[in-house]
Design a protein around this motif. Structure first.
Motif, PDB file in Angstrom:
ATOM      1  N   UNK A 166      18.490 -10.199 -34.558  1.00  0.00           N
ATOM      2  CA  UNK A 166      19.206 -11.003 -35.132  1.00  0.00           C
ATOM      3  C   UNK A 166      19.085 -12.662 -33.915  1.00  0.00           C
ATOM      4  N   UNK A 167      19.787 -11.861 -33.161  1.00  0.00           N
ATOM      5  CA  UNK A 167      19.747 -12.897 -32.029  1.00  0.00           C
ATOM      6  C   UNK A 167      18.712 -12.976 -30.946  1.00  0.00           C
ATOM      7  N   UNK A 168      17.454 -12.436 -30.940  1.00  0.00           N
ATOM      8  CA  UNK A 168      16.479 -12.673 -30.669  1.00  0.00           C
ATOM      9  C   UNK A 168      15.877 -13.923 -31.013  1.00  0.00           C
ATOM     10  N   UNK A 169      15.436 -13.476 -32.586  1.00  0.00           N
ATOM     11  CA  UNK A 169      15.090 -14.267 -33.919  1.00  0.00           C
ATOM     12  C   UNK A 169      15.635 -15.262 -33.586  1.00  0.00           C
ATOM     13  N   UNK A 170      17.245 -15.616 -33.517  1.00  0.00           N
ATOM     14  CA  UNK A 170      18.451 -17.402 -33.646  1.00  0.00           C
ATOM     15  C   UNK A 170      18.004 -17.812 -32.045  1.00  0.00           C
ATOM     16  N   UNK A 171      17.838 -17.390 -31.258  1.00  0.00           N
ATOM     17  CA  UNK A 171      16.953 -17.449 -29.899  1.00  0.00           C
ATOM     18  C   UNK A 171      16.313 -18.178 -30.083  1.00  0.00           C
ATOM     19  N   UNK A 172      14.890 -18.347 -30.423  1.00  0.00           N
ATOM     20  CA  UNK A 172      13.682 -18.202 -30.506  1.00  0.00           C
ATOM     21  C   UNK A 172      13.828 -19.047 -31.832  1.00  0.00           C
ATOM     22  N   UNK A 173      13.874 -18.996 -32.804  1.00  0.00           N
ATOM     23  CA  UNK A 173      14.436 -20.888 -33.809  1.00  0.00           C
ATOM     24  C   UNK A 173      15.467 -21.114 -32.551  1.00  0.00           C
ATOM     25  N   UNK A 174      16.041 -21.643 -32.177  1.00  0.00           N
ATOM     26  CA  UNK A 174      17.039 -22.410 -31.063  1.00  0.00           C
ATOM     27  C   UNK A 174      16.073 -22.818 -30.857  1.00  0.00           C
ATOM     28  N   UNK A 175      15.147 -22.595 -29.753  1.00  0.00           N
ATOM     29  CA  UNK A 175      14.179 -23.383 -28.952  1.00  0.00           C
ATOM     30  C   UNK A 175      13.398 -23.878 -29.593  1.00  0.00           C
ATOM     31  N   UNK A 176      12.723 -23.584 -30.305  1.00  0.00           N
ATOM     32  CA  UNK A 176      11.939 -23.834 -30.912  1.00  0.00           C
ATOM     33  C   UNK A 176      11.796 -25.685 -31.699  1.00  0.00           C
ATOM     34  N   UNK A 177      13.621 -25.198 -32.131  1.00  0.00           N
ATOM     35  CA  UNK A 177      13.869 -26.410 -32.701  1.00  0.00           C
ATOM     36  C   UNK A 177      14.871 -27.280 -31.370  1.00  0.00           C
ATOM     37  N   UNK A 178      14.540 -27.190 -29.834  1.00  0.00           N
ATOM     38  CA  UNK A 178      14.848 -28.255 -29.083  1.00  0.00           C
ATOM     39  C   UNK A 178      13.274 -28.610 -28.309  1.00  0.00           C
ATOM     40  N   UNK A 179      12.460 -27.648 -28.591  1.00  0.00           N
ATOM     41  CA  UNK A 179      11.061 -27.680 -27.891  1.00  0.00           C
ATOM     42  C   UNK A 179      10.675 -29.348 -28.973  1.00  0.00           C
TER      43      UNK A 179
ATOM     44  N   UNK B   8      21.237 -31.453 -30.570  1.00  0.00           N
ATOM     45  CA  UNK B   8      22.388 -30.322 -30.447  1.00  0.00           C
ATOM     46  C   UNK B   8      22.586 -30.140 -32.144  1.00  0.00           C
ATOM     47  N   UNK B   9      23.504 -31.746 -32.882  1.00  0.00           N
ATOM     48  CA  UNK B   9      24.199 -31.504 -33.679  1.00  0.00           C
ATOM     49  C   UNK B   9      23.116 -30.662 -35.079  1.00  0.00           C
ATOM     50  N   UNK B  10      22.173 -30.962 -34.765  1.00  0.00           N
ATOM     51  CA  UNK B  10      20.733 -31.145 -35.584  1.00  0.00           C
ATOM     52  C   UNK B  10      20.748 -29.567 -36.039  1.00  0.00           C
ATOM     53  N   UNK B  11      20.537 -28.752 -34.709  1.00  0.00           N
ATOM     54  CA  UNK B  11      20.585 -27.433 -33.982  1.00  0.00           C
ATOM     55  C   UNK B  11      21.457 -26.580 -34.987  1.00  0.00           C
ATOM     56  N   UNK B  12      22.812 -26.950 -34.305  1.00  0.00           N
ATOM     57  CA  UNK B  12      23.944 -26.798 -35.416  1.00  0.00           C
ATOM     58  C   UNK B  12      24.094 -26.461 -36.535  1.00  0.00           C
ATOM     59  N   UNK B  13      23.616 -27.562 -37.474  1.00  0.00           N
ATOM     60  CA  UNK B  13      24.055 -27.841 -39.009  1.00  0.00           C
ATOM     61  C   UNK B  13      22.256 -26.570 -39.117  1.00  0.00           C
ATOM     62  N   UNK B  14      21.178 -26.766 -38.669  1.00  0.00           N
ATOM     63  CA  UNK B  14      20.289 -25.738 -39.197  1.00  0.00           C
ATOM     64  C   UNK B  14      20.827 -24.580 -38.798  1.00  0.00           C
ATOM     65  N   UNK B  15      21.072 -23.979 -37.976  1.00  0.00           N
ATOM     66  CA  UNK B  15      21.777 -22.176 -37.652  1.00  0.00           C
ATOM     67  C   UNK B  15      22.845 -22.582 -38.846  1.00  0.00           C
ATOM     68  N   UNK B  16      23.715 -22.926 -39.227  1.00  0.00           N
ATOM     69  CA  UNK B  16      24.423 -22.877 -40.141  1.00  0.00           C
ATOM     70  C   UNK B  16      23.983 -22.891 -41.372  1.00  0.00           C
ATOM     71  N   UNK B  17      23.160 -23.332 -42.214  1.00  0.00           N
ATOM     72  CA  UNK B  17      22.262 -23.394 -42.550  1.00  0.00           C
ATOM     73  C   UNK B  17      22.066 -22.551 -43.389  1.00  0.00           C
ATOM     74  N   UNK B  18      21.306 -22.304 -42.184  1.00  0.00           N
ATOM     75  CA  UNK B  18      20.165 -20.989 -42.384  1.00  0.00           C
ATOM     76  C   UNK B  18      20.753 -19.679 -42.287  1.00  0.00           C
ATOM     77  N   UNK B  19      22.080 -19.490 -41.383  1.00  0.00           N
ATOM     78  CA  UNK B  19      22.926 -18.343 -41.578  1.00  0.00           C
ATOM     79  C   UNK B  19      23.286 -18.137 -43.040  1.00  0.00           C
TER      80      UNK B  19
END
Length: 73
Positions: A3-16, A21-32
């Protein structure tokens, strides 16, 4: 897949994709929290913002191209 690897990949994709950062945090919270409808609304919203930037930049290029043609360059 871890799960952490998948989450890291999603975060990296969003950064790319240029997400802030605030969007990424909101996105991950919503996804989780398995709010799939909201997840797609967030992604589509960010995509629309990027597309608006492209259109704005295209307009700027068109203006410059017009000026170049008008001045005979």
């Amino acid at each position: 897949m871890n799960h952490q690897i998948a989450s890291d990949a999603v975060i990296q994709n969003l950064k790319d994709a240029g997400c802030e950062d605030d969007f990424i945090e909101r996105f991950i919270f919503t996804l989780e929290n398995q709010q799939s409808k909201e997840v797609f609304l967030l992604l589509r919203g960010w995509r629309n913002n990027l597309l608006d930037e492209i259109h704005n930049n295209q307009h700027k290029l068109d203006c410059l191209d017009y000026l170049i043609r008008t001045l005979g360059g």
